[in-house]
Structures are given as structure tokens and as C-alpha cells.
Design an enzyme around this catalytic site. Structure first.
Site, PDB file in Angstrom:
ATOM      1  N   ASP A  77       0.802  -1.225   0.000  1.00 62.06           N
ATOM      2  CA  ASP A  77       0.000   0.000   0.000  1.00 62.06           C
ATOM      3  C   ASP A  77       0.840   1.283   0.000  1.00 62.06           C
ATOM      4  OD1 ASP A  77       0.790  -0.808   2.587  1.00 62.06           O
ATOM      5  OD2 ASP A  77      -0.819   0.295   3.560  1.00 62.06           O
ATOM      6  N   GLU A 133      -0.561  -2.261   5.153  1.00 60.91           N
ATOM      7  CA  GLU A 133       0.394  -2.196   6.273  1.00 60.91           C
ATOM      8  C   GLU A 133       0.254  -0.868   6.995  1.00 60.91           C
ATOM      9  OE1 GLU A 133       3.439  -1.446   8.889  1.00 60.91           O
ATOM     10  OE2 GLU A 133       3.244  -0.255   7.073  1.00 60.91           O
ATOM     11  N   GLU A 134       0.077   0.203   6.214  1.00 60.17           N
ATOM     12  CA  GLU A 134       0.012   1.535   6.829  1.00 60.17           C
ATOM     13  C   GLU A 134      -1.214   1.672   7.731  1.00 60.17           C
ATOM     14  OE1 GLU A 134       2.399   3.474   6.805  1.00 60.17           O
ATOM     15  OE2 GLU A 134       3.582   3.111   4.990  1.00 60.17           O
ATOM     16  N   HIS A 356       7.453   8.678   4.575  1.00 63.88           N
ATOM     17  CA  HIS A 356       6.209   9.395   4.900  1.00 63.88           C
ATOM     18  C   HIS A 356       6.356  10.900   4.647  1.00 63.88           C
ATOM     19  CE1 HIS A 356       4.163   6.071   7.503  1.00 63.88           C
ATOM     20  NE2 HIS A 356       4.971   5.558   6.600  1.00 63.88           N
TER      21      HIS A 356
HETATM   22 ZN   LIG Z   1       5.119   3.551   6.384  1.00 62.26          ZN
HETATM   23 ZN   LIG Z   2       6.585   0.886   5.426  1.00 65.62          ZN
END
Ligand SMILES: [Zn+2]
Ligand SMILES: [Zn+2]
Length: 390
Positions: A77, A133-134, A356
Site C-alpha cells: 500500500d 500495512e500503513e 512518509h
Molecule cells: Zn510507512
Molecule cells: Zn513501510
């Protein structure tokens, strides 16, 4: 650079990574991503299942012998971030970007599939492309969908721009922190700004809490244990001349130790209630458990390190330089079975930007290193399990 991997395999990984990078999708929306992975696996002649937990993929490869299965996991993702890299293959989706490198993880696992197909590993291998995952719950959903059924050990890794490409960061013990969140509502009494005595100012209460709660870290947690409490949001008030009757705080607390985690989970409500009482207000505390800390146990970590040393100089295999309180939902797999999680040096040329953030990028040589390590660890772990007779 000698990538010690066939050029055509590397070129296909780069092409897939760039294709994914152009077309990022948020957690639980990875439908096109799943299709692109599926197309790549079909081109390799690798049977696979799509649609696990919605947008996950799994492929089982035979080993030279039947036996215990090793799982390798990638995440797929992207994040709600506007890309600012200016790369020729930058995101074509406004406000969405592969700013954590999961495009790299996904394509290096496809590269590993190619290496494993060319030379079968000792025992069967399961490849897992996991969504969300996020969001912190993709791994859990894949486990519920059966991703770990019949699996003895699981391995995975994350790109890291703090280390040069070619380095493999293998750490015993804590690799990531827990990611619990909290929401605290302080309820006072709305009133006229000029008459505080006939009101209870929720902003004053919340402000005291924001500073007092830090004592939970500085006075209640062993200084040798990394821990953080962050209030990330504070909402209160409606006008400059009105005393706020309610303040809502949201934040997260991070730690690497289960005991510290449990302590903070009890300290936050205790401090919130004490501060509220001190000011004639009331506190409501909601805690939302996040991912557990990711802890590499010694046995699987040894296998991860042996695989790293098989493909890199000893000077390029090192532990994390500093404690990390970022979260990683791979921890959910390690709640179920043994395994290890490493980091791959991925520092891009020139100035690098944090994960990020809109400027984040990776050195693409990491794709070769990651694919080789994943391929290698499946072999090392398979041999180990066969020798153990498990
Ligand atoms: Zn991340
Ligand atoms: Zn990551």
C-alpha cells in the site's frame, strides 16, 4: 555496480517498481496493484491466489523436498501524501504516493520469486503480498485469510534511507515500536470568557494534561527503554470570548517493551483523571490498541544474519544504529509464528528525505539486494528446518 543478479531480473524489478510508483493506492484499495503483481507472476508462470483479505496475493512454490514452509512477505500500500520528488515516474495520483517504499518491497519479492523458480529452494516457500500495512491491520487480515497456515517461519524487510544500498540491517530484539493510540475528552463547563469562576475551562485542563503526561515517560519508564507519548491533535473552543466546555486530545504512545506498553496504558487514564479532578472537570479515556512491538527472536535472527552474510561483506551487515519507535504490522505475524524482520540500506544519491514525506525516494540497487536476501533466507531457513527435522 555488480548486483550479482541477472540483468533481466533486475530490469523487470525496476520496471515493476516504477509502474507501481506511478499508480499508488491507499490501504485496502490496492486493486490495480494486485492486478499488476498478478500479471508479473503470470508472466513468470507462477500460480497464485488473488483477493485474499480483499487485495492480498499469495503464491506457493514447491521446494526440492516437501517439508516445513518458509513465508516471505511484502507490503503493497501507499500513503495519502502528495509526491514532490519530480521523478520521471512520480505518482500520477494526486495526493497519493508510495512514500514508504512498499513499491520496492513488492517488486523485490517478485524478483525473489524469479530467483526461487530458477533454482528451487530446499523446502516449500510461500510468498505473501499483503495490503494495508500503513493501516496497521493488513497483516492481521492476511493471517485470518490463512496466510500462515502450514508456515513454520516468516521473513521480511523494509527499505531504509539512513543506510547506503548494499547494507543489511539485522537487529536482535526490538526492531519497531508498538503503535497504540488514545483519545481523551475533558469535559468542563462552558462559560463567558470574563467569568472563569462560573465555568470550568477545558482548554486549561487539556493543557495541563499535555505537559503532565510527559512525566509518565521521564519519571515512570526505565530510561533504558525507549518510549514516547505524543499528543498529535487537540480540538477545543468555539470563540475567543467563550470558555471551552470540552477539549478532545488524540495521540499515540510508542514503546518496545510489553511491560512499558502495559504501564503506559494504565498511566494515561490515571493522569487524565487526576488532572481532570484537580480542575473540577471530568475525563473520558479511550485506548485503541495498535500493532505490538516487533521483536526479532534470537533463532530466526541468526538465520536472517547468516543469509545476509552469504550475500554481503561482514562490514555491510550491522544492527540498527538507533532505537526505532516507528510501527510495522509485520509484528502481527510474529505474534503467531517465529521469524525476523530486517532493513535494507536504500539511501538514494544526493539529499534524501524521510519516509512518509513527499520527497522520499530509494536507491533502486536495493531491489537487487532485497531480492537476493529474500531468496537466500528462504534457502538458509529451509536447510535449518530440515536439519532440525521439524
Ligand atoms: Zn510507512
Ligand atoms: Zn513501510
Amino acid at each position: 555496480m555488480d548486483r550479482s543478479i541477472p540483468d533481466d531480473v533486475f530490469c523487470r524489478m525496476v520496471a515493476l517498481r516504477r509502474d507501481l510508483h506511478r499508480h499508488p493506492e491507499l490501504s485496502w484499495q490496492e486493486h490495480d496493484t494486485m492486478q499488476r503483481i498478478s500479471t508479473a507472476l503470470t508472466a513468470l508462470g507462477l500460480e497464485h491466489r488473488t483477493g485474499l483479505a480483499g487485495t492480498g496475493i499469495m503464491a506457493d512454490l514447491d521446494g526440492r523436498a516437501p517439508g516445513p514452509r518458509i513465508a516471505l512477505r511484502a507490503d503493497t500500500d501507499a500513503l495519502p501524501i502528495q509526491e514532490e520528488t519530480g521523478l520521471p515516474f512520480a505518482s500520477e495520483v494526486p495526493g497519493v504516493m508510495h512514500a514508504c517504499g512498499h513499491d520496492g518491497h513488492t517488486s523485490m519479492l517478485v524478483g525473489a520469486a524469479e530467483l526461487l523458480l530458477a533454482d528451487p529452494p530446499p523446502t516449500p516457500v510461500r510468498l505473501i503480498w499483503q495490503p494495508a500495512e500503513e493501516a496497521g491491520d493488513g497483516a492481521k487480515a492476511m493471517i485470518e485469510a490463512g496466510a500462515l497456515d502450514g508456515v513454520s517461519l516468516i521473513f521480511g524487510g523494509h527499505v531504509d534511507r539512513s543506510y547506503p544500498p548494499g547494507e543489511l540491517i539485522v537487529t536482535d530484539g526490538a526492531v519497531n515500536g508498538s503503535t497504540d493510540t488514545f483519545r481523551i475528552t475533558f469535559t468542563g463547563q462552558r462559560g463567558h470568557a470574563a467569568r472563569p469562576h462560573s465555568a470550568v475551562d477545558a482548554i486549561v485542563v487539556a493543557s495541563h494534561f499535555v505537559t503532565t503526561v510527559q512525566a509518565a515517560i521521564s519519571r515512570e519508564v526505565d530510561p533504558g527503554q525507549p518510549a514516547v507519548v505524543t499528543v498529535g491533535q487537540l480540538r477545543a473552543g468555539s470563540a475567543p470570548n467563550v470558555i471551552a466546555g470540552e477539549a478532545v486530545l488524540e495521540g499515540t504512545f510508542r514503546t518496545q517493551h510489553p511491560d512499558v506498553r502495559a504501564h503506559l496504558a494504565s498511566a494515561l487514564p490515571r493522569i487524565a483523571e487526576a488532572v481532570a479532578q484537580q480542575h473540577r472537570a471530568a475525563a473520558t479515556v479511550q485506548l485503541q490498541p495498535g500493532t505490538p512491538p516487533l521483536i526479532n527472536e534470537p533463532g530466526p535472527t541468526r538465520l536472517a544474519r547468516r543469509a545476509a552474510l552469504d550475500i554481503a561483506d561482514a562490514s555491510a551487515v550491522r544492527p540498527l544504529a538507533t532505537a526505532n519507535l516507528g510501527g510495522e504490522d509485520f509484528a502481527w505475524y510474529l505474534e503467531e509464528i517465529e521469524g525476523a524482520y530486517i532493513r535494507y540500506g536504500a539511501q538514494p544519491p544526493g539529499k534524501s528525505f524521510p519516509a512518509h514525506s513527499g520527497g522520499f525516494d530509494i536507491h533502486e540497487d536495493v531491489l537487487a539486494v532485497g531480492a537476493r536476501w529474500l531468496d537466500r533466507v528462504a534457502r538458509v531457513a529451509g536447510d535449518h528446518l530440515l536439519a532440525e527435522g521439524t
